[in-house]
Design a protein around this motif. Sequence first.
Motif, PDB file in Angstrom:
ATOM      1  N   ARG A 326       0.830  -1.211   0.000  1.00  0.00           N
ATOM      2  CA  ARG A 326       0.000   0.000   0.000  1.00  0.00           C
ATOM      3  C   ARG A 326       0.861   1.258   0.000  1.00  0.00           C
ATOM      4  O   ARG A 326       0.473   2.292  -0.546  1.00  0.00           O
ATOM      5  CB  ARG A 326      -0.946  -0.013   1.201  1.00  0.00           C
ATOM      6  CG  ARG A 326      -1.917  -1.175   1.197  1.00  0.00           C
ATOM      7  CD  ARG A 326      -3.090  -0.958   2.125  1.00  0.00           C
ATOM      8  NE  ARG A 326      -2.753  -1.043   3.536  1.00  0.00           N
ATOM      9  CZ  ARG A 326      -2.669  -2.177   4.223  1.00  0.00           C
ATOM     10  NH1 ARG A 326      -2.851  -3.346   3.611  1.00  0.00           N
ATOM     11  NH2 ARG A 326      -2.393  -2.181   5.521  1.00  0.00           N
ATOM     12  N   THR A 329       1.727   2.062  -3.488  1.00  0.00           N
ATOM     13  CA  THR A 329       0.561   2.673  -4.146  1.00  0.00           C
ATOM     14  C   THR A 329       0.415   4.131  -3.742  1.00  0.00           C
ATOM     15  O   THR A 329       0.133   4.998  -4.579  1.00  0.00           O
ATOM     16  CB  THR A 329      -0.716   1.896  -3.787  1.00  0.00           C
ATOM     17  OG1 THR A 329      -0.584   0.542  -4.224  1.00  0.00           O
ATOM     18  CG2 THR A 329      -1.937   2.519  -4.443  1.00  0.00           C
ATOM     19  N   PHE A 330       0.622   4.416  -2.460  1.00  0.00           N
ATOM     20  CA  PHE A 330       0.549   5.800  -1.982  1.00  0.00           C
ATOM     21  C   PHE A 330       1.566   6.678  -2.714  1.00  0.00           C
ATOM     22  O   PHE A 330       1.242   7.774  -3.191  1.00  0.00           O
ATOM     23  CB  PHE A 330       0.801   5.848  -0.474  1.00  0.00           C
ATOM     24  CG  PHE A 330       0.810   7.234   0.097  1.00  0.00           C
ATOM     25  CD1 PHE A 330      -0.364   7.825   0.536  1.00  0.00           C
ATOM     26  CD2 PHE A 330       1.996   7.959   0.200  1.00  0.00           C
ATOM     27  CE1 PHE A 330      -0.362   9.117   1.042  1.00  0.00           C
ATOM     28  CE2 PHE A 330       2.008   9.243   0.709  1.00  0.00           C
ATOM     29  CZ  PHE A 330       0.828   9.827   1.136  1.00  0.00           C
ATOM     30  N   GLU A 332       2.977   6.148  -5.591  1.00  0.00           N
ATOM     31  CA  GLU A 332       2.618   6.244  -7.012  1.00  0.00           C
ATOM     32  C   GLU A 332       1.511   7.263  -7.229  1.00  0.00           C
ATOM     33  O   GLU A 332       1.543   8.045  -8.182  1.00  0.00           O
ATOM     34  CB  GLU A 332       2.202   4.859  -7.511  1.00  0.00           C
ATOM     35  CG  GLU A 332       2.182   4.720  -9.016  1.00  0.00           C
ATOM     36  CD  GLU A 332       1.919   3.289  -9.447  1.00  0.00           C
ATOM     37  OE1 GLU A 332       2.264   2.967 -10.582  1.00  0.00           O
ATOM     38  OE2 GLU A 332       1.369   2.498  -8.656  1.00  0.00           O
ATOM     39  N   GLN A 333       0.543   7.290  -6.330  1.00  0.00           N
ATOM     40  CA  GLN A 333      -0.608   8.179  -6.494  1.00  0.00           C
ATOM     41  C   GLN A 333      -0.320   9.625  -6.112  1.00  0.00           C
ATOM     42  O   GLN A 333      -0.971  10.536  -6.620  1.00  0.00           O
ATOM     43  CB  GLN A 333      -1.777   7.656  -5.657  1.00  0.00           C
ATOM     44  CG  GLN A 333      -2.378   6.358  -6.164  1.00  0.00           C
ATOM     45  CD  GLN A 333      -3.523   5.876  -5.299  1.00  0.00           C
ATOM     46  OE1 GLN A 333      -3.745   6.367  -4.199  1.00  0.00           O
ATOM     47  NE2 GLN A 333      -4.258   4.882  -5.789  1.00  0.00           N
ATOM     48  N   HIS A 334       0.658   9.834  -5.205  1.00  0.00           N
ATOM     49  CA  HIS A 334       0.865  11.178  -4.666  1.00  0.00           C
ATOM     50  C   HIS A 334       2.207  11.801  -5.029  1.00  0.00           C
ATOM     51  O   HIS A 334       2.483  12.930  -4.605  1.00  0.00           O
ATOM     52  CB  HIS A 334       0.717  11.147  -3.138  1.00  0.00           C
ATOM     53  CG  HIS A 334      -0.653  10.763  -2.671  1.00  0.00           C
ATOM     54  ND1 HIS A 334      -1.713  11.649  -2.645  1.00  0.00           N
ATOM     55  CD2 HIS A 334      -1.144   9.577  -2.233  1.00  0.00           C
ATOM     56  CE1 HIS A 334      -2.790  11.036  -2.188  1.00  0.00           C
ATOM     57  NE2 HIS A 334      -2.473   9.780  -1.941  1.00  0.00           N
ATOM     58  N   GLN A 335       3.026  11.117  -5.823  1.00  0.00           N
ATOM     59  CA  GLN A 335       4.357  11.651  -6.092  1.00  0.00           C
ATOM     60  C   GLN A 335       4.327  12.966  -6.864  1.00  0.00           C
ATOM     61  O   GLN A 335       5.256  13.782  -6.746  1.00  0.00           O
ATOM     62  CB  GLN A 335       5.204  10.625  -6.845  1.00  0.00           C
ATOM     63  CG  GLN A 335       4.682  10.243  -8.217  1.00  0.00           C
ATOM     64  CD  GLN A 335       5.657   9.325  -8.940  1.00  0.00           C
ATOM     65  OE1 GLN A 335       6.873   9.404  -8.753  1.00  0.00           O
ATOM     66  NE2 GLN A 335       5.136   8.430  -9.763  1.00  0.00           N
TER      67      GLN A 335
END
Length: 372
Positions: A326, A329-330, A332-335
Motif C-alpha cells: 500500500r 501505491t501511496f 505512485e498516487q501522490h508523487q
Amino acid sequence: MTVAPFQGRIARFDEPGKPFQIETVSLPEVGPGEVLIKVSRTNICGSDVHAWHGTFATGGLGGQLPTVLGHEMVGAVAALGDGVSADSNGAPLTVGTRVVFPYFFVCHTCRNCLAGRRNACLNLKMAMLGRADEPPYFVGGYGDYFLLPAGAVLYTVPESLQDDVAAGANCALSQVMYGLERVDQQLGEFVVVQGAGALGLYAVAVAKARGAARVIAVDGVPERLELARAFGADEVIDINEAATVKDRTKIVRNLTDGQGADVVVEVVGHPAAIDEGLKMLGQFGRYVEIGNINIGKTFEFDPSRFVFGNKTMVAVSLYDPAVLSRALTFLEQHQDRLPLKRLAAAQYPLDDINVAFAAAEAKSDVRASIVP
C-alpha cells in the motif's frame, strides 16, 4: 541454486563509536527460496544513527557484532534462488526487477503470524542483526548486495517510481501508515505530528490523504517546518518560538476548535515528547507512539489525565508486511503533488559512509542516502 560467487563491498560496523570499515566479501551461493538484491540506495534512518551511537542496542534483539547497518533500501534482483519466480503480489520476478521489501522477516506460521500480527512474529529475524564476518556477509543495507532469506515478502517497484522516492517506503512510510491505520484515523479529524523528520513528513502526508481536517506539525528546525507545509501540514509550531509545553498545548487547543487533537503521532524519539503529546489530545484522543526505541529512557506522567480524557496510546513497532504494498501505491498516487525527492536528496557513496553519518547526526540532511 549454486551460482558463481557474488563479490561486493560492505560497510562493516564493529562497535559503537568506531568508524565503519569498507570490506570486500564474497557470497558463494544463493540458496533455495533466497533472493540476492543488488542495492541501489539505502537511507540513513534514525535507528541506524542510534545503533551507530550505541543508544539502540541491537543486541537486545539478538543482534551480533560485527554487522552491517542499514535497512531502508531499494534494489534490483541480482539472483533468484530455486523456487522463487514471483513477488508477494504474484508479479513475475526476473534478474533486474526493482524491488522493495520489509527489513524484517517473519515465519508466517507461529501463533502471532497466524493471528495477523506478523510484526510480532515469535521467530522474527531482521536486517542489521546478522554477523558481517561470516556468510552470507550481506546482512544490512550498507553494501553492494543484500541477501533476502527464504520466505521473505517483497514487492515490485512501479516503473513510475524512481529509487530515491521508493527507498523510504519499507521503513518510514510503511511505519506511519501502519500507525495511522492502527488508530483508525478518520475523515475530518485533527492530527498533530511531533517531529518533522522523514517519518513526521510522511505522517503529515498520509494523515492529510486520509482526510484529516487539519494537520499540525511540531518541530524546531525551520527547514523541516517548511517541508512539513509542503507535505500538507495546515499549521506548524516552532518550538523555538512557542518555547514551553504550555504554549504549544495552548496553540494546539486553539487550532482544534478548543477540543484538542483526535490523533497525535510521536516521531521525535525523546521520552519528554510523550507527556507533551498526551496533553495535546482531546477526549477519546489516540496517541501513536513510534519514535522511542532507546531502552531505559523514561518520563513522568499523570495517569489521571489519561483516564479522565478517555485517551488511548497505541505503540507501533514495525508494521504488517502487507502495508508495504500500500505504501508503494501511496507513493505512485501522490508523487506528483508531494516533494518526495527532497526527503533523500543528499546522497553519499558507500566509501563516504562515515561522512554521511556525521551529516545525519548533525541533521544537515532530512534523510541522507548511501549509494553504492
